[in-house]
Design an enzyme around this catalytic site. Structure first.
Site, PDB file in Angstrom:
ATOM      1  N   CYS A   2      82.159 -24.207  19.455  1.00 36.64           N
ATOM      2  CA  CYS A   2      81.170 -24.204  20.435  1.00 36.64           C
ATOM      3  C   CYS A   2      80.907 -22.532  20.584  1.00 36.64           C
ATOM      4  CB  CYS A   2      81.547 -24.818  21.694  1.00 36.64           C
ATOM      5  SG  CYS A   2      82.265 -26.589  21.618  1.00 36.64           S
ATOM      6  N   ASP A  99      89.979 -32.682  22.932  1.00 35.32           N
ATOM      7  CA  ASP A  99      91.428 -31.722  22.791  1.00 35.32           C
ATOM      8  C   ASP A  99      91.391 -30.726  24.105  1.00 35.32           C
ATOM      9  OD1 ASP A  99      89.057 -30.903  21.581  1.00 35.32           O
ATOM     10  OD2 ASP A  99      90.139 -29.691  20.208  1.00 35.32           O
ATOM     11  N   VAL A 288      78.139 -22.382  -3.913  1.00 36.46           N
ATOM     12  CA  VAL A 288      77.251 -21.425  -4.019  1.00 36.46           C
ATOM     13  C   VAL A 288      77.399 -20.746  -5.335  1.00 36.46           C
ATOM     14  CG1 VAL A 288      78.538 -19.592  -2.869  1.00 36.46           C
ATOM     15  CG2 VAL A 288      75.979 -19.308  -2.862  1.00 36.46           C
TER      16      VAL A 288
END
Length: 657
Positions: A2, A99, A288
């Site tokens: 976040c 959590d 990649v």
């Protein structure tokens, strides 16, 4: 994963919720699933959420039922299930399965000491209304970012600096000392950031803000004091294998699908192999590769894909792809970079997100923890050579280094001896291992403007770094000293930041790092050096412990670090022009003069060399990328101007399944 933000009014004035919303809006890329704010007393908390654990019940900021504790949290506590059970035995009741609530109640039980119980990656702020203080902490290895600043009326914190700059009273200026450090070590020394007055909480540190006062302390540090030297190789290998399997299993805990990066190297191959062999999780991998075959590892990627039977997707990068996305990359790094390597990682995380994955496992950290970089070989050879400095044979071992660097391999033995030279006064330097790299990087400062050089002439970045070394540093083996320097500087400051968190979270993807489980890190710090590097065989113990899971061709291939094209991504020597208008604009004499950090004439000479195809060395490549990324950053975050590739943008990177 976040984004978090908030501030404490030190003047006791009411918190304006509109300002909290402005801060968290800048972090929407870190948490596009939900956002929230909370105002209590003189404290405001804000949160942007990427829903991974307890999708319905984990909204933040989160508060205890009595309203005495509130938290905004960025990260994951991987052992939250075990900690929840311990707290329930103590009589605690839970309202959610997240959590985040575990953090709150662990703090209620243990106070600031709660962080010692966490196995995870975190940056969080807890408002304790009873004590009228805010407790902030950052994980041991510095996986998750936490920055802060103080103004005359408030203390402000956030996941990223752009959230701080959303506030009108936070000044925007370049920290010239930080720039000096970055053009030596690749990253400023914490707590400095690229911006004056803005600090970062160093890895393994916590802080308390109370009554306008800030207290910061270190709760964890690396320790390479030798012990348990008499254990057998098999004993060490068995313990490592068990730890890595458990660390990987813990990091698969999520209420969403988890993917894995697969570079074709040893570390990501081990992580993917553990997922395949020791869990029931589906294995979706991403990689990649490059049109420029000097950087491409697709052959090894394909070998592991076949070996593991993964559901695999690849993004293929061209020069234009890197140059096109570079301004966006720098907007996320919030510091200059000396290599373009973050750009393909941004495109890779974009592929992950577009494939409906929010979490990806990665092999970062293994080279620092187990001694995998060629720098460690280089140090060992230079020490060996120093015992007979006149030897004609010992310096030839340097040819064993950097097989992927054609220009270096083409040099004569005399050039190699000069480049890796050993001066007698350097043998006892705590930075012996890193002096060639730092000396090369510091040469880029010849491009600094005269005014900047004058301002910095009395500064000594190495002396500043030396002041941060632990007291026991001199007692560690030289190999471990080199490991420590990598682990506390380049890894959190560049690998986990500019290449890691910022590139993944730029596309709302959370990275997880089994090799950086603190139990693995602490274990590795005790491993005897001879089991980390056997002769010049790097990561010897790691290869031995997982030998049955990895094909010999992957396990025995020469170490090749992840790299990407640099100057060619911005300047096409075939057409002798810049690929994008922003490159010409930001490297123009007028713009360089206005920003005041670099000499216009020197930069123009460098650009001309690039256009004519004469600048092929590491120094020139780093100089161009470093100067350009600095110019972009000043334009974006100091001047508030948008920098894009504009109409010259080419087709996006190619994606294959």
């Amino acid at each position: 994963m976040c984004g978090i933000a908030g501030f404490i009014r030190t003047d006791r004035r009411p918190v304006e919720q509109a300002e909290l919303k402005k801060m968290i809006a800048t972090l929407n890329h870190r948490g596009p699933d939900a956002s929230g704010t909370q105002v209590l007393d003189s404290v405001g908390l804000a949160h942007s959420r990427l829903s991974i654990v307890d999708l319905a019940g984990g909204l933040q900021p989160m508060q205890t039922p009595d309203g005495m504790l509130s938290v905004t949290f960025n990260g994951e506590i991987f052992n939250h299930i075990e900690l929840r059970a311990e707290l329930q035995q103590k009589g605690y009741q839970f309202q959610t399965h997240s959590d985040t609530e575990v953090i709150l109640l662990m703090y209620a039980e243990y106070g600031p000491e709660c962080v010692h119980h966490f196995n995870g990656q975190w940056a969080f702020a807890i408002h304790d209304r009873r004590k009228q203080e805010v407790f902030l902490s950052r994980d041991r290895m510095g996986i998750r970012p936490l920055v802060y600043t103080q103004t005359p009326s408030r203390f402000c914190f956030a996941s990223e600096i752009k959230a701080l700059f959303a506030l009108p009273d936070v000044e925007r200026r370049v920290d010239h000392t930080a720039l000096n450090q970055l053009f030596t070590f690749w990253s400023p020394l914490p707590p400095r950031t690229f911006f004056a007055g803005v600090s970062e909480l160093p890895p393994g540190h916590s802080m308390i803000v109370k009554d306008g006062n800030v207290k910061i302390w270190q709760y964890w540090n690396l320790d390479y004091s030798p012990n348990e030297d008499n254990r057998s190789l098999d004993d060490w290998a068995d313990e490592l294998r068990s730890l890595l399997i458990n660390a990987t299993q813990l990091r698969l805990r999520a209420d969403v699908s988890v993917g894995a990066y697969l570079s074709g190297g040893l570390d990501s191959s081990i992580t993917a192999a553990i997922i395949r062999n020791y869990t029931n999780a589906p294995l979706n991998t991403f990689s990649v590769n490059f049109n420029d075959k000097d950087f491409d590892e697709s052959q090894f990627q394909q070998e592991m894909i076949t070996e593991l039977g993964t559901d695999h997707q690849t993004v293929c990068c061209s020069y234009d792809d890197i140059g096109r996305i570079f301004p966006t990359v720098i907007q996320h790094t919030e510091k200059p970079v000396l290599r373009t390597a973050p750009a393909p990682m941004f495109l890779l995380s974009k592929l992950v997100r577009e494939s409906q994955f929010k979490v990806v496992m990665t092999g970062e950290g293994a080279d620092e923890v187990f001694g995998g970089y060629d720098l460690f070989k280089e140090t060992k050879i230079r020490r060996f050579w120093s015992r007979q400095p006149d030897s004609k044979i010992r310096p030839l071992l340097l040819k064993r280094l950097y097989p992927y660097m054609k220009n270096l391999q083409a040099q004569s033995p005399d050039y190699l001896k000069a480049f890796f030279k050993i001066r007698e006064d350097e043998l006892d330097s705590p930075f012996f291992s890193h002096l060639p790299r730092w000396d090369l990087t510091a040469k880029l400062k010849t491009f600094f403007s005269d005014d900047l050089k004058q301002e910095l002439q009395a500064q000594d970045p190495q002396a500043e770094f030396q002041q941060q070394l632990p007291a026991q540093f001199s007692e560690w083996p030289s190999f471990c000293q080199a490991q420590y320097l990598e682990a506390i500087n380049l890894m959190p400051g560049y690998i986990l930041s500019s290449q890691g968190d910022r590139m993944a979270m730029g596309n709302s993807v959370e990275g997880r790092f089994p090799f950086l489980d603190y139990r693995v890190v602490e274990f590795a710090s005790r491993v005897p050096v001879r089991f980390k590097m056997n002769g010049l065989n790097e990561k010897f113990l790691l290869k031995y412990a997982l030998r049955d899971l990895i094909p010999d061709s992957i396990r025995q291939r020469p170490k090749q670090p992840y790299r990407s094209p640099d100057a060619h991504s911005f300047i096409d020597s075939n057409s002798q022009r810049a690929r994008f208008a922003y490159v010409n604009e930001l490297l123009s004499p007028e713009c360089l003069e206005a920003h005041g950090l670099f000499q216009p004439t020197a930069v123009q000479r460098l650009v001309k060399k690039m256009e004519q195809g004469r600048a092929i060395g590491t120094r020139d490549n780093m100089a161009l990328v470093g100067i350009l990324s600095t110019q972009i950053l000043v334009e974006q975050m100091i001047n508030g101007q948008t920098v894009t590739a504009g109409k010259e943008t080419t087709a996006p990177a190619t994606i294959t399944s």
